[in-house]
Design a protein around this motif. Structure first.
Motif, PDB file in Angstrom:
ATOM      1  N   GLN A 145       0.821  -1.201   0.000  1.00  9.57           N
ATOM      2  CA  GLN A 145       0.000   0.000   0.000  1.00  9.57           C
ATOM      3  C   GLN A 145       0.857   1.254   0.000  1.00  9.57           C
ATOM      4  O   GLN A 145       0.579   2.211  -0.697  1.00  9.57           O
ATOM      5  CB  GLN A 145      -0.939  -0.001   1.202  1.00  9.57           C
ATOM      6  CG  GLN A 145      -2.229   0.786   0.961  1.00  9.57           C
ATOM      7  CD  GLN A 145      -2.120   2.245   1.371  1.00  9.57           C
ATOM      8  OE1 GLN A 145      -1.273   2.583   2.196  1.00  9.57           O
ATOM      9  NE2 GLN A 145      -2.933   3.092   0.802  1.00  9.57           N
ATOM     10  N   PRO A 335      -9.942  -3.248   6.177  1.00  9.45           N
ATOM     11  CA  PRO A 335      -9.088  -3.393   5.002  1.00  9.45           C
ATOM     12  C   PRO A 335      -9.951  -3.632   3.760  1.00  9.45           C
ATOM     13  O   PRO A 335     -10.917  -4.396   3.816  1.00  9.45           O
ATOM     14  CB  PRO A 335      -8.245  -4.642   5.302  1.00  9.45           C
ATOM     15  CG  PRO A 335      -8.362  -4.869   6.764  1.00  9.45           C
ATOM     16  CD  PRO A 335      -9.655  -4.257   7.214  1.00  9.45           C
ATOM     17  N   GLN A 348      -7.374   0.751   1.322  1.00  9.30           N
ATOM     18  CA  GLN A 348      -6.349   0.369   2.299  1.00  9.30           C
ATOM     19  C   GLN A 348      -5.808   1.542   3.106  1.00  9.30           C
ATOM     20  O   GLN A 348      -5.130   1.353   4.100  1.00  9.30           O
ATOM     21  CB  GLN A 348      -5.180  -0.304   1.582  1.00  9.30           C
ATOM     22  CG  GLN A 348      -5.560  -1.624   0.965  1.00  9.30           C
ATOM     23  CD  GLN A 348      -4.377  -2.234   0.242  1.00  9.30           C
ATOM     24  OE1 GLN A 348      -3.532  -2.852   0.841  1.00  9.30           O
ATOM     25  NE2 GLN A 348      -4.324  -2.014  -1.050  1.00  9.30           N
ATOM     26  N   SER A 351      -7.222   1.694   6.745  1.00 10.19           N
ATOM     27  CA  SER A 351      -6.877   0.518   7.555  1.00 10.19           C
ATOM     28  C   SER A 351      -5.386   0.566   7.881  1.00 10.19           C
ATOM     29  O   SER A 351      -4.969   0.235   8.990  1.00 10.19           O
ATOM     30  CB  SER A 351      -7.284  -0.789   6.878  1.00 10.19           C
ATOM     31  OG  SER A 351      -6.486  -1.035   5.768  1.00 10.19           O
TER      32      SER A 351
END
Ligand SMILES: Nc1ncnc2c1ncn2[C@@H]1O[C@H](COP(=O)(O)OP(=O)(O)OP(=O)(O)O)[C@@H](O)[C@H]1O
Ligand SMILES: [Mg+2]
Length: 403
Positions: A145, A335, A348, A351
């Motif tokens: 990410q 997520p 993402q 999260s």
């Protein structure tokens, strides 16, 4: 009489069946069950413990549970045990690294229950689950990410650098031509117009220097932002982190919103600066997206505020965007939860921000939102970092000890 006996016989038989059933469950379960006395000495360990820790022939009964754990995790677990012995509070959870026979560590999520007063068990029960693979996957996703958001920002940053570079180029070309004109006055029919040069050359130099400053600022912010970071927390200027974030996210934000900052007097905060930059950029990009999605052509506003509250440093990111629908408010930190189309969001950002703020820093992240009006995300970080250990592993989550 015979009837009663028969009744007893069948009771005993069914008890034996139940006992066999429970024993088989305990023996075959992949969850780890350990019972200790009030000193943490093991009185029972299910076979799965030996299996997962590679201790096939070693009996654990009579050894201390803490001897299985990573040295850094011992104080925490000892503290829990002590609190458990003192109180009758059920169910604290902590992630603890348990040593495998081959010297590596497995990450286990341990739930402790005080059954010291239970007439049958008479001990502290530790239920654990091996979550090593899950944690490794989480950290790979986290890394992916981060790379993805760097990739998304990269083209914006290239744009940001391109503009000053272009006017630096134009100005230097002008200076070159002017100098040429001074050296070879005859080559140009007009000759060198001194008044014109006197007015224009200093301006061209000034603009060139401004452009160089701008590029240097962007490069500095990128360097701070892209710093790989270390495992150690460092005293960090969070206001600087906010400024760097706004520079690297500028290209994403400037088309939809004006940004204002109200940065208070903050002491240095013990944190992983790379993590905090990542959290801030995720919040600022979300704010810009929310403004782009609010259905009006009007420019929005993003306000970033920082201040001290007690022992915490607090950063707030407020936007005048679309707001968060109450129906999904409970899911935004999950997520892969996203309301954005493919290519714009992967779900993402929050999260990851949640993991970085809470697990890595012992802080908190929350939001208030009014649909159609806007949202404020608030990040709180303990100024002193979490506890005294500076080598906090991402997997280790301080358990909130039940009151
Ligand atoms: N400031 C905000 N205003 C309105 N909605 C928001 C805001 N921040 C987050 N959300 C909502 O929460 C969802 C999850 O956010 P998150 O940052 O985790 O993922 P994303 O932005 O969709 O994708 P990614 O961050 O991975 O690119 C978003 O899709 C959006 O619906
Ligand atoms: Mg996001």
């Amino acid at each position: 009489m015979a009837t009663v006996n028969r009744h007893h016989d069948s009771d005993a038989a069914s008890l034996a069946v139940v006992a066999d059933y429970l024993t088989a469950l305990m023996t075959k379960s992949s969850d780890l069950v350990v019972v200790t006395d009030d000193q943490g000495v093991i009185t029972y360990a299910s076979p799965s413990v030996q299996h997962i820790l590679g201790l096939s022939d070693t009996s654990l009964v009579g050894t201390r549970a803490r001897d299985l754990w990573h040295p850094d995790d011992k104080p925490k677990t000892a503290g829990h045990l002590a609190r458990f012995v003192a109180r009758t509070s059920p169910g604290a959870i902590a992630n603890v690294r348990a040593r495998h026979n081959d010297g590596t560590y497995r990450i286990t999520e341990v739930t402790m229950t005080n059954l010291l007063d239970d007439p049958v068990v008479g001990g502290i029960v530790l239920n654990a689950r091996d979550i090593t693979e899950r944690i490794e996957l989480e950290s790979q996703l986290m890394h992916a990410q981060k790379l993805e958001s760097v990739g998304q920002l990269a083209s914006g940053i290239a744009h940001e650098i391109n503009t000053p570079i272009q006017f630096i180029g134009d100005n230097v070309r002008f200076l070159g031509d002017a100098f040429d004109g001074l050296l070879h006055p005859g080559a140009n029919a007009d000759g060198a117009d001194t008044d014109y040069l006197e007015a224009e050359v200093p301006m061209a130099i000034e603009q060139t220097l401004e452009g160089i400053d701008r590029v240097a600022t962007i490069v500095r912010a990128m360097k701070a932002f892209g710093h790989p970071g270390t495992d150690e927390k460092a005293p960090t200027d969070l206001n600087e982190a906010v400024r760097n974030t706004l520079i690297v996210a500028n290209n994403t934000v400037k088309h939809v919103a004006d940004v204002t900052t109200d940065l208070g007097d903050l002491p240095r905060v013990w944190c992983h600066p790379g993590d905090i930059n990542q959290v801030l950029v995720n919040l600022v990009v979300n704010a810009a997206h929310a403004i782009a999605d609010n259905g009006t052509a009007e420019r929005g506003h993003i306000a970033v505020r920082s201040y001290v509250d007690g022992t915490d440093a607090v950063i707030e990111v407020t936007d005048t965007g679309c707001g968060i629908d109450p129906g999904v408010a409970g899911r935004v930190f999950e997520p892969f939860f996203t309301t954005k189309e493919v290519g714009r969001g992967t779900g993402q950002g929050l999260s990851l921000a949640y993991v970085l703020v809470t697990k890595r820093h012992g802080g908190s992240i929350s939001f208030v939102s009014a649909p159609g009006k806007g949202t404020t995300f608030t990040v709180r970080l303990p100024i002193a970092g979490t506890g005294t250990r500076r080598h906090d592993t991402p997997s280790i989550q301080e358990a909130a000890c039940p009151a």
